[in-house]
Design an enzyme around this catalytic site. Structure first.
Site, PDB file in Angstrom:
ATOM      1  CD  GLU B 171      -3.270   0.559   2.014  1.00  0.00           C
ATOM      2  OE1 GLU B 171      -3.451  -0.629   2.370  1.00  0.00           O
ATOM      3  OE2 GLU B 171      -3.993   1.486   2.383  1.00  0.00           O
ATOM      4  CD  GLU B 174      -2.814   1.258  -4.468  1.00  0.00           C
ATOM      5  OE1 GLU B 174      -2.823   0.323  -3.652  1.00  0.00           O
ATOM      6  OE2 GLU B 174      -3.843   1.749  -4.962  1.00  0.00           O
ATOM      7  CB  CYS B 196      -6.970  -2.374   6.574  1.00  0.00           C
ATOM      8  SG  CYS B 196      -5.373  -1.907   5.959  1.00  0.00           S
ATOM      9  CB  SER B 216      -5.295   1.034  -1.277  1.00  0.00           C
ATOM     10  OG  SER B 216      -4.394  -0.015  -1.497  1.00  0.00           O
ATOM     11  CE  LYS B 255     -10.520  -7.436   8.431  1.00  0.00           C
ATOM     12  NZ  LYS B 255      -9.755  -7.220   7.182  1.00  0.00           N
ATOM     13  CD  GLU B 258     -11.462  -8.615   4.163  1.00  0.00           C
ATOM     14  OE1 GLU B 258     -11.572  -8.140   5.305  1.00  0.00           O
ATOM     15  OE2 GLU B 258     -10.411  -8.536   3.499  1.00  0.00           O
ATOM     16  CD  GLU B 263     -14.814  -9.837  -4.270  1.00  0.00           C
ATOM     17  OE1 GLU B 263     -15.794 -10.619  -4.287  1.00  0.00           O
ATOM     18  OE2 GLU B 263     -14.815  -8.759  -3.633  1.00  0.00           O
ATOM     19  CB  CYS B 401      -9.097  -3.478  14.776  1.00  0.00           C
ATOM     20  SG  CYS B 401      -8.741  -2.978  13.102  1.00  0.00           S
TER      21      CYS B 401
END
Ligand code: SF4
Ligand code: SF4
Lengths: 112, 436
Positions: B171, B174, B196, B216, B255, B258, B263, B401
Site C-alpha cells: 500500500e 502504491e 484494510c 487502494s 471480516k 469479507e 472474488e 479494531c
C-alpha cells in the site's frame, strides 16, 4: 406478549422524558466505551515500543518481508506492486449502490 | 505441545443459538458461493429488545431502526448494514446477536487429521483475548494466544500481523506510485484511501461507489495472508494447498463478510475458509478445557509469522497511517527515520489531520477518520473535489479494531448503563414529584 415487549423505560412511565433519555444513554455509552478503548490503544503502543515483544518497528525491516521480496529468489521477487503481487495481493471493488437504491425505493429511510 | 483432547466436543444443530462470551450467536457457517449481501451477520432479538434506541445512535447508516410503535429495533436489510457490530457491543440489554458462526465447522476441521488448519490472528485479538480470562482491559497476550492456537490443534501458527507488514509494503508503494503519476494520462486519483477495514470497504461500495478508484487496490492483511498461505506457505511447508483450511481470527464481525467474498479466490481455492472473532476464540479455548492463564508464551511459526511494531499498531485508529509513514518517509527521503513514533496521526476518536514533512520530498498531507459518520464527511469532501489529502485512513469502529464488534464486551457498558438509566428515571420521577 405486548406487555413483555414493552420497554423497561415505558414500564417505568417516563413517556415524556423518553426521547431526551435516549440521547443521554447513547452519549454516556459512547464516553464509557471510549475510555475503555483508550486502555486497549495504550497497550498497543506499549507493545510497539517494547523491544522484548517486537524486535523491529518498521515493516521494511522485518526479515521475513525482506525474504519474500528478495530480488533473486523471493516468492515476490518482482517487488511490491509487481506482477505476482497484483495477482495475489490486490483486488477490485463492486458497486453495491443498486441494492441501496432498491431499499430506498421500498420506502426505507436511511441516514445517508 | 500436546494438543487438547477435542473428542468430547460435538457440533450443535445448524441454526441453533448459543452464548459466546456474553453474545448470542447462531451456529451457521455459510457455504462457498453464498451471496454475502443476503446474510444477516447482526440482528436484534425482538423479545429482548427494550426499545432504548442506543443501537440506532451508534449506527452510521441507519440500518438498525424502530420497526413498530413499541420501538422494537431491527436491522431492516443486510444491504444497508456494514456488519460492524457497533450496535451489538453497545446494546445495554444484550439484545443483539450474531448471525454467522464457524465455530462448529472449525472444531470439525481441527479434529480431522487430513486437514491442515492454519491460524491467522489479527493484531487486536492479542489485546482483547486476555480479558475473557480475567486479565485487565487491553492486556497483551500474544505469546499465550499463539500457544493456545497450538494447543487447539492448529497445524501452522501463522499471523495476520506478518501480512500487515506486507500490506504496508504494497500500500505504501502504491501511494508513492500514485503521487508520482499525478498529471500523467490515466493517473490513479488522490487521495488514496486505506482498504484494510471491511466495514469501510462495503460502505464505499454501497454509499460512495464513485470513490472506488480512490480505494487502494491492496487487499486487507487477511485478504493477503489467505492466498499466501495456500501458495507460498504451501510451498515452504510442502503441503498440498487443497488440504489447507485457513482461519481468519479477527476482532471484527464484518471480516466474516469479507471472508466469503467470492472474488477472494486467487490461490485457486477460497482464500479464507473460516472467520471467527476474539470472543469465539475465547469460547473455543474454554470449550477445549485449556487453562489459558498457565500457558507459556510462544512464537508463531516462521515464514508467515514474524511481525513488527508497525504491524501491531494496525489495531489502533491511525495505526495503518503511522506504519505506512514509517515506510514512505524512508523511501521518499532516502534517509533513515530515527524515531518511528509519528504521534500526530494517532487517533482516539473523530477526524485527525496532519502535515508530515518529508525531507527531499515535501509535505505529505494525511487524514485519519474513525467511525463511518466521520468517514462520510471526508468522502463528501473528496466527492466535491475539495480534499487536500494524499492519503486517508478510515476505520469503521471508533478508536479502531481494538474496539471492533468481535472484541470482548466492556463489562461496564451493560452494568453502568442500566444503573445510569435507572438513576435518570428516578431523578426525573423525583423532579416531577417535587414540582407537583
Ligand atoms: S440498543 Fe438493544 S435494547 Fe436498545 S433498541 Fe437497540 S436492540 Fe433494542
Ligand atoms: S452492524 Fe453496524 S452498520 Fe449494521 S446495524 Fe449495527 S451499527 Fe449499523
Amino acid at each position: 406478549m405486548i406487555m413483555k415487549r414493552r420497554s423497561f423505560l415505558k414500564a417505568c412511565g417516563v413517556m415524556a422524558g423518553y426521547a431526551v433519555l435516549t440521547v443521554n444513554v447513547a452519549s454516556e455509552a459512547f464516553a464509557a466505551a471510549m475510555s475503555f478503548v483508550a486502555l486497549r490503544q495504550k497497550s498497543v503502543y506499549a507493545a510497539d515500543a517494547n523491544p522484548k515483544i517486537y524486535t523491529y518497528r518498521k515493516s521494511q525491516d522485518n526479515p521475513m518481508i525482506v525474504k519474500i521480496y528478495n530480488h533473486k529468489d523471493g516468492f515476490l521477487h518482482d517487488g511490491p506492486c509487481g506482477h505476482k503481487s497484483h495477482e495475489l495481493l490486490h483486488t477490485h471493488y463492486i458497486d453495491r449502490s443498486a441494492k441501496l437504491a432498491a431499499l430506498k425505493a421500498k420506502g426505507y429511510k436511511l441516514s445517508i | 505441545m500436546v494438543p487438547a483432547d477435542l473428542s468430547a466436543i460435538h457440533p450443535q444443530a445448524e441454526g441453533s443459538m448459543r452464548l459466546v462470551e456474553g453474545v448470542m450467536s447462531r451456529n451457521y457457517a455459510p457455504k462457498d458461493g453464498t451471496d454475502p449481501d443476503k446474510i444477516t451477520f447482526v440482528q436484534v432479538d425482538a423479545d429482548k429488545c427494550e426499545a432504548c434506541g442506543a443501537c440506532e445512535e451508534f449506527c452510521a447508516t441507519g440500518a438498525i431502526q424502530s420497526i413498530n410503535d413499541d420501538g422494537i429495533h431491527q436491522v431492516v436489510d443486510p444491504a444497508a448494514c456494514m456488519n460492524c457490530g457497533q450496535c451489538l457491543v453497545n446494546c445495554p440489554y444484550g439484545a443483539i446477536y450474531e448471525g454467522v458462526s464457524f465455530v462448529d465447522e472449525l472444531f470439525a476441521k481441527l479434529k480431522d487429521p487430513d486437514t491442515v488448519v492454519v491460524s491467522m490472528p489479527a493484531p487486536s485479538v492479542r489485546y482483547g483475548l486476555g480479558e475473557c480470562f480475567g486479565a485487565s482491559t487491553g492486556t497483551y497476550v500474544g505469546g499465550k494466544m499463539h500457544a493456545a492456537l497450538r494447543k487447539l490443534g492448529f497445524d501452522y501458527i501463522w499471523d495476520t500481523e506478518y501480512a500487515a507488514d506486507l500490506t504496508i509494503m504494497e500500500e505504501g508503494t502504491e501511494l508513492i506510485q500514485r503521487v508520482k503519476e499525478q498529471g500523467q494520462k490515466d493517473a490513479r486519483p488522490l487521495p488514496q484511501f486505506t482498504s484494510c477495514c471491511p466495514g469501510w470497504i462495503k460502505f464505499t461500495e454501497t454509499f460512495y461507489p464513485d470513490l472506488m478508484p480512490n480505494l487502494s487496490s491492496c487487499k486487507s492483511p487477511i485478504g493477503m495472508l489467505g492466498p499466501l498461505a495456500k501458495t507460498y506457505g504451501a510451498e515452504e511447508t510442502d503441503t498440498k494447498p487443497k488440504k489447507i483450511y485457513t482461519v481468519s481470527i479477527m476482532p471484527c464481525i464484518a471480516k466474516k463478510y469479507e471472508g466469503i467474498r467470492p472474488e477472494l479466490n486467487d490461490s485457486g481455492f477460497s482464500d479464507i475458509d473460516a472467520t471467527i472473532n476474539t470472543r469465539e476464540l475465547a469460547y473455543m479455548i474454554k470449550a477445549a478445557g485449556i487453562d489459558f492463564n498457565s500457558l507459556p508464551d510462544q512464537d508463531p511459526d516462521p515464514v508467515l509469522g514474524e511481525s513488527t511494531g508497525a504491524a501491531t499498531i494496525f489495531g489502533n485508529s491511525g495505526g495503518v497511517m503511522e506504519a505506512a509513514l514509517r515506510l514512505a518517509y524512508e523511501v521518499l527521503s532516502g534517509e533513515k527515520l530515527n524515531n518511528p513514533d509519528i504521534k500526530v496521526v494517532r487517533t482516539h476518536e473523530g477526524i485527525n489531520t496532519a502535515d508530515v514533512n518529508v525531507p527531499n520530498f515535501g509535505v505529505v498531507k494525511v487524514a485519519v477518520a474513525s467511525g463511518l459518520k466521520n468517514a462520510a464527511k471526508l468522502c463528501d469532501e473528496v466527492r466535491a473535489g475539495k480534499s487536500p489529502y494524499h492519503f486517508i485512513e478510515i476505520m469503521t469502529c471508533p478508536g479502531g479494531c481494538v474496539n471492533g464488534g468481535g472484541q470482548p464486551l466492556d463489562p461496564e457498558i451493560q452494568a453502568s448503563l442500566f444503573r445510569s438509566t435507572v438513576a435518570q428515571i428516578n431523578k426525573r420521577f423525583r423532579a416531577r414529584k417535587i414540582k407537583a
